[in-house]
Design a protein around this motif. Structure first.
Motif, PDB file in Angstrom:
ATOM      1  N   GLY A  84       0.778  -1.225   0.000  1.00 25.74           N
ATOM      2  CA  GLY A  84       0.000   0.000   0.000  1.00 25.74           C
ATOM      3  C   GLY A  84       0.813   1.280   0.000  1.00 25.74           C
ATOM      4  N   ARG A  85       2.127   1.172   0.097  1.00 21.50           N
ATOM      5  CA  ARG A  85       2.969   2.363   0.111  1.00 21.50           C
ATOM      6  C   ARG A  85       4.038   2.260  -0.967  1.00 21.50           C
ATOM      7  N   PRO A  86       4.194   3.308  -1.761  1.00 23.75           N
ATOM      8  CA  PRO A  86       5.218   3.264  -2.804  1.00 23.75           C
ATOM      9  C   PRO A  86       6.630   3.385  -2.223  1.00 23.75           C
ATOM     10  N   ALA A  87       7.578   2.800  -2.919  1.00 28.32           N
ATOM     11  CA  ALA A  87       8.987   2.965  -2.571  1.00 28.32           C
ATOM     12  C   ALA A  87       9.384   4.395  -2.918  1.00 28.32           C
ATOM     13  N   VAL A  88      10.201   5.014  -2.088  1.00 25.72           N
ATOM     14  CA  VAL A  88      10.653   6.385  -2.334  1.00 25.72           C
ATOM     15  C   VAL A  88      12.050   6.327  -2.942  1.00 25.72           C
ATOM     16  N   VAL A  89      12.207   6.992  -4.086  1.00 29.56           N
ATOM     17  CA  VAL A  89      13.484   7.027  -4.791  1.00 29.56           C
ATOM     18  C   VAL A  89      13.911   8.485  -4.905  1.00 29.56           C
ATOM     19  N   LEU A  90      15.146   8.780  -4.498  1.00 33.37           N
ATOM     20  CA  LEU A  90      15.685  10.130  -4.588  1.00 33.37           C
ATOM     21  C   LEU A  90      16.652  10.213  -5.757  1.00 33.37           C
ATOM     22  N   ALA A  91      16.403  11.148  -6.667  1.00 36.35           N
ATOM     23  CA  ALA A  91      17.336  11.440  -7.759  1.00 36.35           C
ATOM     24  C   ALA A  91      18.024  12.746  -7.402  1.00 36.35           C
ATOM     25  N   LEU A  92      19.336  12.725  -7.241  1.00 34.28           N
ATOM     26  CA  LEU A  92      20.098  13.895  -6.825  1.00 34.28           C
ATOM     27  C   LEU A  92      21.060  14.285  -7.934  1.00 34.28           C
ATOM     28  N   ARG A  93      21.003  15.556  -8.349  1.00 32.14           N
ATOM     29  CA  ARG A  93      21.837  16.039  -9.450  1.00 32.14           C
ATOM     30  C   ARG A  93      22.411  17.401  -9.137  1.00 32.14           C
ATOM     31  N   SER A  94      23.527  17.681  -9.745  1.00 31.18           N
ATOM     32  CA  SER A  94      24.093  19.020  -9.805  1.00 31.18           C
ATOM     33  C   SER A  94      23.888  19.477 -11.243  1.00 31.18           C
ATOM     34  N   VAL A  95      23.241  20.612 -11.428  1.00 31.33           N
ATOM     35  CA  VAL A  95      22.849  21.033 -12.776  1.00 31.33           C
ATOM     36  C   VAL A  95      23.541  22.343 -13.142  1.00 31.33           C
ATOM     37  N   THR A  96      24.031  22.402 -14.375  1.00 29.39           N
ATOM     38  CA  THR A  96      24.613  23.622 -14.928  1.00 29.39           C
ATOM     39  C   THR A  96      23.888  23.953 -16.216  1.00 29.39           C
ATOM     40  N   GLY A  97      23.454  25.192 -16.354  1.00 30.21           N
ATOM     41  CA  GLY A  97      22.784  25.620 -17.570  1.00 30.21           C
ATOM     42  C   GLY A  97      21.495  24.865 -17.795  1.00 30.21           C
ATOM     43  N   ALA A  98      21.242  24.503 -19.034  1.00 26.21           N
ATOM     44  CA  ALA A  98      20.007  23.798 -19.396  1.00 26.21           C
ATOM     45  C   ALA A  98      20.044  22.328 -19.000  1.00 26.21           C
ATOM     46  N   GLY A  99      21.182  21.853 -18.528  1.00 28.23           N
ATOM     47  CA  GLY A  99      21.293  20.442 -18.161  1.00 28.23           C
ATOM     48  C   GLY A  99      21.715  19.620 -19.353  1.00 28.23           C
ATOM     49  N   SER A 151      23.773  30.020  -7.794  1.00 32.58           N
ATOM     50  CA  SER A 151      22.850  31.155  -7.718  1.00 32.58           C
ATOM     51  C   SER A 151      22.976  32.087  -8.920  1.00 32.58           C
ATOM     52  N   ASN A 152      24.126  32.110  -9.565  1.00 33.78           N
ATOM     53  CA  ASN A 152      24.330  33.003 -10.710  1.00 33.78           C
ATOM     54  C   ASN A 152      24.087  32.315 -12.054  1.00 33.78           C
ATOM     55  N   ASP A 153      23.502  31.133 -12.046  1.00 30.73           N
ATOM     56  CA  ASP A 153      23.244  30.386 -13.287  1.00 30.73           C
ATOM     57  C   ASP A 153      21.855  30.743 -13.823  1.00 30.73           C
ATOM     58  N   ALA A 154      21.788  31.788 -14.620  1.00 29.51           N
ATOM     59  CA  ALA A 154      20.509  32.254 -15.174  1.00 29.51           C
ATOM     60  C   ALA A 154      19.978  31.324 -16.270  1.00 29.51           C
ATOM     61  N   GLN A 155      20.814  30.441 -16.782  1.00 25.95           N
ATOM     62  CA  GLN A 155      20.412  29.539 -17.862  1.00 25.95           C
ATOM     63  C   GLN A 155      19.746  28.261 -17.360  1.00 25.95           C
ATOM     64  N   CYS A 156      19.752  28.037 -16.055  1.00 21.22           N
ATOM     65  CA  CYS A 156      19.203  26.803 -15.492  1.00 21.22           C
ATOM     66  C   CYS A 156      17.668  26.817 -15.570  1.00 21.22           C
TER      67      CYS A 156
END
Length: 75
Positions: free
Chosen positions: A8-23, A52-57
């Motif tokens: 009755g409960r879904p498994a929780v999966v965490l996707a963790l990324r560091s992103v620059t620009g559009a990815g 914080s200065n990545d305006a393209q993200c």
């Protein structure tokens, strides 16, 4: 084969990324996974770090539009 999930409960999966620009490829895979995942069995949570200065993200906006549960960490 029996599911490792609690009944009755879904498994929780965490996707963790560091992103620059559009990815790139990894971000595209996460977005496609959000669209096709069986939300009754798997709860996908996305957390990503960006400068914080990545305006393209645009990853956060694309996740929002997809309906994903996500956390944006600005450094």
């Amino acid at each position: 084969m029996q599911s490792p999930c609690v009944v009755g409960r879904p498994a929780v999966v965490l996707a963790l990324r560091s992103v620059t620009g559009a990815g790139g490829g990894a971000e595209s895979i996460i977005l496609r996974t959000v669209q096709h995942i069986d939300r009754g069995r798997i709860q996908l949570v996305v957390a990503f770090i960006r400068r914080s200065n990545d305006a393209q993200c645009t990853f956060g906006e694309r996740l929002r539009q997809s309906g994903a549960q996500y956390y944006e960490i600005v450094q």
